[in-house]
Write an enzyme that holds these catalytic residues in place. Structure first.
Site, PDB file in Angstrom:
ATOM      1  N   GLY A 147     -15.515 -15.220  -5.655  1.00 51.54           N
ATOM      2  CA  GLY A 147     -15.269 -16.519  -5.028  1.00 51.54           C
ATOM      3  C   GLY A 147     -16.575 -17.271  -4.852  1.00 51.54           C
ATOM      4  NE  ARG A 198     -34.940 -25.817  -5.004  1.00 51.64           N
ATOM      5  CZ  ARG A 198     -35.754 -25.537  -3.993  1.00 51.64           C
ATOM      6  NH1 ARG A 198     -35.548 -24.454  -3.251  1.00 51.64           N
ATOM      7  NH2 ARG A 198     -36.773 -26.322  -3.735  1.00 51.64           N
ATOM      8  NE  ARG A 225     -11.373 -14.579  -7.449  1.00 53.12           N
ATOM      9  CZ  ARG A 225     -11.980 -14.341  -6.301  1.00 53.12           C
ATOM     10  NH1 ARG A 225     -12.625 -13.205  -6.102  1.00 53.12           N
ATOM     11  NH2 ARG A 225     -11.935 -15.216  -5.330  1.00 53.12           N
ATOM     12  CG  ASP A 245     -15.947  -6.614  -1.286  1.00 55.52           C
ATOM     13  OD1 ASP A 245     -15.561  -7.618  -1.919  1.00 55.52           O
ATOM     14  OD2 ASP A 245     -15.264  -6.050  -0.416  1.00 55.52           O
ATOM     15  N   GLY A 246     -16.556  -7.239  -4.626  1.00 62.03           N
ATOM     16  CA  GLY A 246     -16.050  -6.991  -5.978  1.00 62.03           C
ATOM     17  C   GLY A 246     -17.173  -7.112  -6.999  1.00 62.03           C
ATOM     18  CB  SER A 247     -19.813  -9.675  -7.395  1.00 60.59           C
ATOM     19  OG  SER A 247     -18.862 -10.708  -7.403  1.00 60.59           O
ATOM     20  CB  THR A 306     -18.695 -13.478  -0.166  1.00 57.02           C
ATOM     21  OG1 THR A 306     -17.354 -13.626   0.317  1.00 57.02           O
ATOM     22  CG2 THR A 306     -19.379 -12.410   0.661  1.00 57.02           C
ATOM     23  CG  ASP A 334     -14.346 -13.555   2.227  1.00 58.52           C
ATOM     24  OD1 ASP A 334     -13.897 -14.661   2.557  1.00 58.52           O
ATOM     25  OD2 ASP A 334     -14.039 -12.991   1.164  1.00 58.52           O
ATOM     26  CG  ASP A 391     -16.081  -9.412   2.595  1.00 53.12           C
ATOM     27  OD1 ASP A 391     -17.159  -9.841   2.127  1.00 53.12           O
ATOM     28  OD2 ASP A 391     -15.034  -9.349   1.925  1.00 53.12           O
ATOM     29  N   GLY A 445     -11.075 -15.104   4.694  1.00 51.97           N
ATOM     30  CA  GLY A 445     -11.847 -13.947   5.136  1.00 51.97           C
ATOM     31  C   GLY A 445     -11.384 -12.649   4.475  1.00 51.97           C
ATOM     32  NE  ARG A 446     -11.125 -11.463  -1.609  1.00 53.73           N
ATOM     33  CZ  ARG A 446     -11.459 -10.858  -2.728  1.00 53.73           C
ATOM     34  NH1 ARG A 446     -11.742  -9.573  -2.721  1.00 53.73           N
ATOM     35  NH2 ARG A 446     -11.511 -11.525  -3.846  1.00 53.73           N
ATOM     36  CD  GLU A 502      -6.010 -22.945  23.650  1.00 53.08           C
ATOM     37  OE1 GLU A 502      -6.004 -23.311  22.464  1.00 53.08           O
ATOM     38  OE2 GLU A 502      -6.792 -23.409  24.505  1.00 53.08           O
ATOM     39  CE  LYS A 519      -5.742 -19.539  32.480  1.00 49.88           C
ATOM     40  NZ  LYS A 519      -6.723 -19.098  31.484  1.00 49.88           N
ATOM     41  CG  HIS A 576      -9.130 -22.843  -2.662  1.00 45.31           C
ATOM     42  ND1 HIS A 576      -7.819 -22.431  -2.803  1.00 45.31           N
ATOM     43  CD2 HIS A 576      -9.893 -21.870  -3.184  1.00 45.31           C
ATOM     44  CE1 HIS A 576      -7.805 -21.260  -3.405  1.00 45.31           C
ATOM     45  NE2 HIS A 576      -9.050 -20.888  -3.648  1.00 45.31           N
TER      46      HIS A 576
HETATM   47  P1  ATP Z   1     -15.181 -12.836  -2.821  1.00 44.10           P
HETATM   48  O1  ATP Z   1     -14.941 -11.697  -1.891  1.00 44.10           O
HETATM   49  O2  ATP Z   1     -16.032 -13.897  -2.214  1.00 44.10           O
HETATM   50  O3  ATP Z   1     -13.963 -13.365  -3.472  1.00 44.10           O
HETATM   51  P2  ATP Z   1     -15.936 -10.890  -4.810  1.00 44.10           P
HETATM   52  O4  ATP Z   1     -17.203 -10.661  -5.543  1.00 44.10           O
HETATM   53  O5  ATP Z   1     -15.512  -9.782  -3.888  1.00 44.10           O
HETATM   54  O6  ATP Z   1     -16.083 -12.259  -4.031  1.00 44.10           O
HETATM   55  P3  ATP Z   1     -13.897 -10.214  -6.747  1.00 44.10           P
HETATM   56  O7  ATP Z   1     -12.921 -11.063  -7.491  1.00 44.10           O
HETATM   57  O8  ATP Z   1     -13.368  -9.068  -5.959  1.00 44.10           O
HETATM   58  O9  ATP Z   1     -14.775 -11.206  -5.854  1.00 44.10           O
HETATM   59  O10 ATP Z   1     -14.928  -9.600  -7.804  1.00 44.10           O
HETATM   60  C1  ATP Z   1     -15.595 -10.431  -8.725  1.00 44.10           C
HETATM   61  C2  ATP Z   1     -15.649  -9.804 -10.091  1.00 44.10           C
HETATM   62  O11 ATP Z   1     -16.418  -8.593 -10.042  1.00 44.10           O
HETATM   63  C3  ATP Z   1     -14.323  -9.378 -10.684  1.00 44.10           C
HETATM   64  O12 ATP Z   1     -13.558 -10.427 -11.224  1.00 44.10           O
HETATM   65  C4  ATP Z   1     -14.788  -8.387 -11.761  1.00 44.10           C
HETATM   66  O13 ATP Z   1     -15.279  -9.071 -12.888  1.00 44.10           O
HETATM   67  C5  ATP Z   1     -15.949  -7.686 -11.047  1.00 44.10           C
HETATM   68  N1  ATP Z   1     -15.454  -6.443 -10.437  1.00 44.10           N
HETATM   69  C6  ATP Z   1     -14.696  -6.298  -9.323  1.00 44.10           C
HETATM   70  N2  ATP Z   1     -14.388  -5.009  -9.103  1.00 44.10           N
HETATM   71  C7  ATP Z   1     -14.958  -4.297 -10.106  1.00 44.10           C
HETATM   72  C8  ATP Z   1     -14.999  -2.905 -10.449  1.00 44.10           C
HETATM   73  N3  ATP Z   1     -14.379  -1.983  -9.724  1.00 44.10           N
HETATM   74  N4  ATP Z   1     -15.703  -2.561 -11.543  1.00 44.10           N
HETATM   75  C9  ATP Z   1     -16.324  -3.480 -12.306  1.00 44.10           C
HETATM   76  N5  ATP Z   1     -16.297  -4.803 -12.045  1.00 44.10           N
HETATM   77  C10 ATP Z   1     -15.632  -5.216 -10.968  1.00 44.10           C
END
Ligand code: ATP
Length: 319
Positions: free
Chosen positions: A11, A21, A72, A103-105, A125, A127, A129, A170-171, A187, A211, A249
């Site tokens: 994201g 930069r 993604r 974390d996915g990245s 990110t 989030d 997180d 925030g996922r 609240e 209140k 978004h």
């Molecule tokens: P955000 O949490 O802000 O959305 P993110 O980095 O967690 O960001 P993801 O879509 O989970 O977003 O991951 C981004 C990309 O990282 C994925 O589309 C994929 O290309 C790569 N990725 C995620 N998980 C794995 C994995 N287990 N192994 C290899 N590549 C991964």
């Protein structure tokens, strides 16, 4: 080290541009060539790799999103796809990669590191997180956007004596919701880290009405429950008009605020410094105001973000 690559992934988050930069300018100041990889891991695999110059990052410090684009790309979980990506990097002579993302990245960067390719993760990110850092790049800007929206909802809720439910991104991390709840004076706050009890919510709403409160704002993190169904149930139980607003978004957009620009700049510089020292498979953070780095595998597998109990308490006391 002579050539470094940089990509943004997952994201988008306000502050990714100032991070790119900082990486570019630090590389150039140290005689290192720097390559931008467009559209995250998808572009890495498709060889969308372009050499960046000083001017490539002119006028981006104040721009939201990421000019490199992001994507993604679930295919990156396949080893063969990653091998082809590494071949692309090697073809250009790029010796190491800075990955700005969530974390996915980080998972992608971890796997590249395990295959012997040096990577550094920068937490980008909204989030907040990611373990090992107090703040991620984009969190503060996103938070401000949310608080601005909550303020607007307060005006209209108050005028109509309405209950407003605000669904916040925030996922599976409640930080944006929690901070927005304190800053926006909501609240009630509902976050994934805490069990949600509808009876307690109804009791608090009744308490607020007793209140003399003319409005009620309920801040809730996405994925916890269906907010429209929740609004319907609250309306039935309380007899008060209740509406849910899913911010969506718009939370991601906008110019990065100063905090995120400074954070991104510090992290960008630090990532290049680590690569120059020969470090690999590290992820960067800010803890107690200082730049830190952790093992990326340890960060993903063992480290946990502490939940801000203090803010949760605060939001309940101040309502
Ligand atoms: P955000 O949490 O802000 O959305 P993110 O980095 O967690 O960001 P993801 O879509 O989970 O977003 O991951 C981004 C990309 O990282 C994925 O589309 C994929 O290309 C790569 N990725 C995620 N998980 C794995 C994995 N287990 N192994 C290899 N590549 C991964």
């Amino acid at each position: 080290i002579k050539k470094i690559g940089i990509l943004t992934s997952g994201g988008d988050a306000p502050g990714m541009n100032p991070a790119i930069r900082a990486v570019v300018r630090t590389c150039l100041a140290n005689g290192i060539e720097v390559y931008g990889i467009y559209d995250g891991y998808a572009g890495l695999h498709a060889d969308k790799i372009v050499k960046l110059e000083r001017r490539s990052v002119s006028d981006v410090i104040n721009r939201g999103g990421t000019f490199l684009g992001t994507a993604r790309f679930p295919e990156f979980k396949e080893e063969q796809v990653r091998r082809e990506a590494i071949q692309n990097l090697e073809k250009h002579g790029i010796e190491a990669l800075v990955v700005v993302g969530g974390d996915g990245s980080y998972m992608g960067a971890k796997k590249l590191s395990e295959m012997g390719y040096p990577c550094i993760g920068v937490p980008g990110t909204i989030d907040n997180d990611i373990a090992g850092t107090d703040y991620t790049i984009g969190f503060m800007t996103c938070l401000n956007t949310i608080v601005d929206a909550v303020d607007r909802l307060r005006d209209t809720s108050s005028s109509h004596n309405r209950i407003s439910i605000v669904e916040i991104m925030g996922r599976y991390c409640g930080d944006l919701t929690l901070w927005a709840s304190v800053a926006g004076g909501s609240e009630y706050v509902i976050v994934p880290e805490k069990d949600f009890c509808e009876e307690a919510l109804l009791a608090q709403l009744a308490d607020g009405e007793a209140k003399g409160k003319k409005h009620a704002i309920i801040a809730i993190t996405e994925h916890v429950t269906d907010v429209n169904a929740l609004a319907k149930r609250i309306e039935e139980q309380t007899g008060r008009e209740t509406r849910a607003t899913i911010l969506g978004h718009i939370q991601r957009g906008g110019a990065p605020m100063a905090f995120d620009r400074v954070l991104a700049s510090r992290m960008g510089v630090f990532s290049v410094e680590l690569l120059m020292k020969g470090e690999s498979a590290r992820c960067i953070g800010i803890q107690n105001g200082k730049m830190v780095h952790h093992d990326i595998i340890h960060c993903l597998e063992d480290m946990k973000r502490p939940f801000r109990e203090d803010l949760f308490e605060l939001s309940n006391v101040l309502f």
